[in-house]
Design a protein around this motif. Structure first.
Motif, short mmCIF file in Angstrom:
data_model
loop_
_atom_site.label_atom_id
_atom_site.label_comp_id
_atom_site.label_asym_id
_atom_site.label_seq_id
_atom_site.Cartn_x
_atom_site.Cartn_y
_atom_site.Cartn_z
N VAL A 1 11.80 -20.35 26.65
CA VAL A 1 12.55 -19.79 25.50
C VAL A 1 11.71 -19.76 24.15
O VAL A 1 11.53 -18.93 23.61
CB VAL A 1 13.47 -20.79 25.21
CG1 VAL A 1 14.13 -20.54 23.77
CG2 VAL A 1 14.79 -20.35 26.37
N LEU A 2 10.81 -20.83 24.13
CA LEU A 2 9.75 -21.13 22.97
C LEU A 2 8.56 -20.01 22.91
O LEU A 2 8.54 -19.50 22.01
CB LEU A 2 9.09 -22.48 23.15
CG LEU A 2 10.04 -23.86 22.63
CD1 LEU A 2 9.28 -24.94 22.93
CD2 LEU A 2 10.55 -23.46 21.35
N THR A 3 8.27 -19.87 24.25
CA THR A 3 7.40 -18.57 24.51
C THR A 3 8.04 -17.33 24.21
O THR A 3 7.28 -16.29 23.51
CB THR A 3 6.76 -18.61 25.73
OG1 THR A 3 6.08 -19.88 26.17
CG2 THR A 3 5.65 -17.57 26.35
N ALA A 4 9.22 -17.15 24.50
CA ALA A 4 9.89 -15.91 24.21
C ALA A 4 9.76 -15.64 22.77
O ALA A 4 9.73 -14.52 22.07
CB ALA A 4 11.10 -15.66 24.67
N MET A 5 10.25 -16.87 21.84
CA MET A 5 10.39 -16.65 20.41
C MET A 5 9.13 -16.48 19.90
O MET A 5 8.93 -15.92 18.75
CB MET A 5 11.09 -17.93 19.78
CG MET A 5 12.59 -17.83 20.39
SD MET A 5 13.70 -19.04 19.70
CE MET A 5 12.69 -20.63 19.89
N ALA A 6 8.14 -16.77 20.43
CA ALA A 6 6.59 -16.41 19.79
C ALA A 6 6.14 -15.19 20.18
O ALA A 6 5.44 -14.84 19.56
CB ALA A 6 5.58 -17.43 20.49
N ARG A 7 6.75 -14.11 20.85
CA ARG A 7 6.73 -12.97 21.06
C ARG A 7 7.68 -11.93 20.60
O ARG A 7 7.31 -10.79 20.67
CB ARG A 7 6.76 -12.69 22.66
CG ARG A 7 5.67 -13.45 23.51
CD ARG A 7 4.21 -12.95 23.45
NE ARG A 7 3.94 -11.46 23.82
CZ ARG A 7 3.69 -11.18 24.93
NH1 ARG A 7 3.89 -11.99 25.92
NH2 ARG A 7 3.57 -9.97 25.33
N ALA A 8 8.90 -12.40 20.24
CA ALA A 8 10.05 -11.63 19.88
C ALA A 8 10.91 -12.10 18.97
O ALA A 8 10.85 -13.52 18.96
CB ALA A 8 10.57 -10.82 20.89
#
Length: 216
Positions: free
Chosen positions: A102-109
């Protein structure tokens, strides 16, 4: 040299572990920490319910205590079973793949979607997202309604793509795969959907590598 990164599959299905191991080949860096993918033989065959998640915690705790050599530990189940208690048992950093994905996704979008294994998994995932304080960034979570074992098989690609497309229609700008068994499909789904598709196992291992290669 730090100890190995232990990537623990808390279910007893070796096919899931094999898929993760293959997906992590590019993270095995010359001179870097070794990466060991382990199957929790005493865990449930698939973690598909709160009861399954609870069953995995005692053997997971025992494994953490038995491996004081670990440089970092990744709990490779999207429910992040035993994450807090395992962190209390070792000085090594412990990463859960739901948090990391989730943290990685929020860093991308701005907004992300999650492909869940089953409808029954979604309330459990939402509790963790509420704890993280990120529900406002969730575009939606939809289930593919396959078993964990089925998600690790080639024929799962088509239904996973269909669920991912529905999440994009919901407004998701990045997709998180809500099961470690889905690792093998990440590249194909990213090509098909045209948005970042996050394999949370890779996301957690990337964080573990960062912790070990650039320590405090």
């Amino acid at each position: 040299m730090s100890g190995p990164i232990l990537v623990v599959n808390p279910n007893a299905n070796p096919a899931v572990t094999a898929g993760m191991d293959a997906a992590l080949a590019c993270y095995r860096l010359p001179g870097g920490p070794s990466i060991e993918c382990l199957t929790l033989a005493d865990g449930p065959f698939g973690i598909e319910s709160p009861a399954d998640a609870q069953r995995a915690i005692p053997p997971l705790m025992a494994l953490v205590q038995a491996r004081p050599d670990a440089g970092a530990i990744v709990i490779a189940c999207y429910s992040d079973p035993g994450l807090d208690v395992c962190r209390s048992l070792t000085a090594a950093p412990v990463f859960g793949i739901q948090e990391a994905g989730v943290l990685t996704a929020m860093a991308r979008a701005d907004r992300f979607g999650v492909i869940a294994v089953a409808d029954g998994s979604i309330p459990r995932h939402r509790l963790h997202l509420r704890r993280m304080g990120v529900l406002g960034r969730l575009a939606g979570e939809r289930a593919v309604n396959l078993s964990v074992d089925q998600t690790a098989r080639p024929e799962a690609e088509a239904p996973l793509t269909a669920v991912g497309a529905a999440l994009c229609a919901d407004g998701a700008e990045a997709i998180v795969l809500g099961c470690a068994g889905m690792s093998r499909h990440q590249a194909a789904l990213s090509r098909s959907l045209g948005v970042p598709v996050i394999d949370p196992v890779r996301a957690a291992v990337a964080m573990a590598l960062g912790a070990l290669l650039a320590p405090d």
